[in-house]
Scaffold this active site. Structure first.
Site, mmCIF file in Angstrom:
data_model
loop_
_atom_site.group_PDB
_atom_site.id
_atom_site.type_symbol
_atom_site.label_atom_id
_atom_site.label_comp_id
_atom_site.label_asym_id
_atom_site.label_seq_id
_atom_site.Cartn_x
_atom_site.Cartn_y
_atom_site.Cartn_z
ATOM 1 N N LEU A 40 37.269 92.896 87.221
ATOM 2 C CA LEU A 40 37.260 93.030 87.775
ATOM 3 C C LEU A 40 36.965 94.323 88.448
ATOM 4 O O LEU A 40 38.597 94.990 88.322
ATOM 5 C CB LEU A 40 37.418 91.977 89.803
ATOM 6 C CG LEU A 40 36.861 90.965 89.379
ATOM 7 C CD1 LEU A 40 36.543 89.974 90.905
ATOM 8 C CD2 LEU A 40 35.423 90.198 89.197
ATOM 9 N N HIS A 44 31.842 95.153 90.674
ATOM 10 C CA HIS A 44 31.713 93.280 90.817
ATOM 11 C C HIS A 44 32.290 93.607 92.923
ATOM 12 O O HIS A 44 31.414 92.916 93.308
ATOM 13 C CB HIS A 44 33.162 92.944 90.501
ATOM 14 C CG HIS A 44 32.831 93.052 88.814
ATOM 15 N ND1 HIS A 44 33.439 92.945 87.962
ATOM 16 C CD2 HIS A 44 31.762 92.287 88.251
ATOM 17 C CE1 HIS A 44 33.177 92.948 87.053
ATOM 18 N NE2 HIS A 44 32.029 92.057 86.827
ATOM 19 N N GLN A 68 29.577 82.210 75.008
ATOM 20 C CA GLN A 68 28.511 83.911 75.231
ATOM 21 C C GLN A 68 29.401 84.520 73.684
ATOM 22 O O GLN A 68 28.510 86.125 73.582
ATOM 23 C CB GLN A 68 28.410 84.114 76.046
ATOM 24 C CG GLN A 68 29.814 84.667 77.476
ATOM 25 C CD GLN A 68 28.826 85.544 78.450
ATOM 26 O OE1 GLN A 68 29.244 84.539 79.109
ATOM 27 N NE2 GLN A 68 29.012 86.597 78.836
ATOM 28 N N GLN A 160 19.987 90.677 80.658
ATOM 29 C CA GLN A 160 21.051 89.083 81.111
ATOM 30 C C GLN A 160 19.995 89.227 82.267
ATOM 31 O O GLN A 160 19.639 88.145 82.676
ATOM 32 C CB GLN A 160 22.315 90.233 80.809
ATOM 33 C CG GLN A 160 22.931 88.218 82.319
ATOM 34 C CD GLN A 160 24.545 88.575 81.766
ATOM 35 O OE1 GLN A 160 25.237 88.927 81.275
ATOM 36 N NE2 GLN A 160 24.648 89.283 83.228
HETATM 37 O O1 PAF Z 1 27.680 89.345 83.175
HETATM 38 C C1 PAF Z 1 28.766 88.568 82.822
HETATM 39 O O2 PAF Z 1 30.177 88.704 83.419
HETATM 40 C C2 PAF Z 1 28.528 87.641 82.222
HETATM 41 O O3 PAF Z 1 27.852 87.387 81.447
HETATM 42 C C3 PAF Z 1 27.937 86.096 82.841
HETATM 43 C C4 PAF Z 1 26.895 86.197 83.903
HETATM 44 C C5 PAF Z 1 29.303 85.614 84.099
HETATM 45 C C6 PAF Z 1 28.031 85.032 82.650
HETATM 46 O O4 PAF Z 1 28.996 84.399 81.784
#
Ligand code: PAF
Length: 286
Positions: A40, A44, A68, A160
């Site tokens: 983080l 964040h 992912q 996203q």
């Molecule tokens: O953006 C991110 O850190 C990731 O893609 C998420 C949204 C936490 C999903 O794993």
């Protein structure tokens, strides 16, 4: 608004968090969720602070989601440092950290995925074929586990965020998806957990991404509306600084369709590029 400001609780199991969240909701309180993969940074922290200000409970999920990442991507080397992350969560005002193990999130290999067939193949999706299905599927799971009233995502991952908003609408998730402004380093480089992969020189050179996008914005203000010319301006500056462009596109802000010809509606630059071996993404509203 936050409950137990000095206490941060760690929950590891999805069923435990779901039970906790049901209880919170049934007492009429609100839940803010900040989904993250850890490592983080200030970006964040700004999401957590925003959630803590606007909800009774703030849950930060920390989970490096394997579904992912492509086979040759950085899943194994993605930075993991729970202790430092917990400190940041506490200071930013989180109430709960949800830090599950992969076996808890995926007791069986995932066989049901959320897809957006059109958008998941564009821009970043063209280079990371399974990425967005992995993101949407894990975010859907997190919504079902944490039962958030609001969920907070950075605008830095612009595609996203758009896909998650669309998923929430299409699939009737009772959650308000909130996007938050990209936080940048002094140099203009967008904050990202992946910035730490870069050497000091690469990191300095990567500030050209922001410089390039700002130059396109400046040119537009001075009357240059050709999409090709504006994209070339960004590309020229990033490449001059040693970056390797994967894509630069100018898209409609509303639906992310690519623009051609002249800038017409509200437009956003999207780009991905490499500095050394580090892949970076960024965006700027024009
Ligand atoms: O953006 C991110 O850190 C990731 O893609 C998420 C949204 C936490 C999903 O794993």
């Amino acid at each position: 608004m936050r409950e137990n400001p000095e206490k941060l609780k760690i929950i590891r199991k999805p069923v435990s968090l779901q039970k906790f969240s049901k209880k919170i909701l049934s007492s009429g309180k609100s839940i803010g969720l900040v989904p993250t993969m850890g490592a983080l940074h200030r970006g964040h922290a700004s999401l957590i602070e925003m959630s803590a200000k606007n909800n009774d409970i703030t849950i930060v999920s920390i989970f490096v989601n394997p579904t992912q990442f492509g086979a040759n991507e950085d899943f194994a080397k993605y930075p993991r440092r729970l202790r430092a992350d917990l400190k940041l969560c506490r200071e930013a005002g989180a109430t709960i950290v949800f830090a599950p193990q992969p076996k808890d999130m995926y007791p069986l290999p995932l066989s049901t995925f959320v897809h957006n067939p059109k958008l998941e193949t564009l821009y970043c999706g063209a280079y990371r074929p399974i990425h967005f299905a992995g993101v949407l599927s894990v975010v859907a799971k997190l919504f079902n586990i944490a039962l958030p009233t609001k969920a907070y995502f950075g605008e830095k991952d612009f595609q996203q965020l758009h896909l998650i908003r669309r998923m929430a609408v299409d699939l009737n998730f009772p959650v308000n998806v909130v996007g938050a402004k990209t936080i940048r380093e002094k140099s203009g480089l967008a904050m990202s957990s992946r910035n730490e992969y870069m050497s000091a020189e690469e990191r300095a050179a990567a500030s050209s991404i922001y410089v390039g996008m700002c130059e396109a914005k400046r040119l537009l203000r001075r009357g240059e509306t050709s999409v090709v010319k504006l994209k070339e301006a960004v590309r020229g500056i990033v490449e001059w600084a040693g970056g390797k462009i994967q894509y630069v596109e100018i898209v409609n802000k509303g639906d992310l369709t690519p623009m051609t010809g002249k800038i017409s509606k509200k437009a956003v630059i999207l780009l991905a590029c490499f500095f050394g071996k580090t892949r970076l993404i960024d965006h700027l509203e024009l």
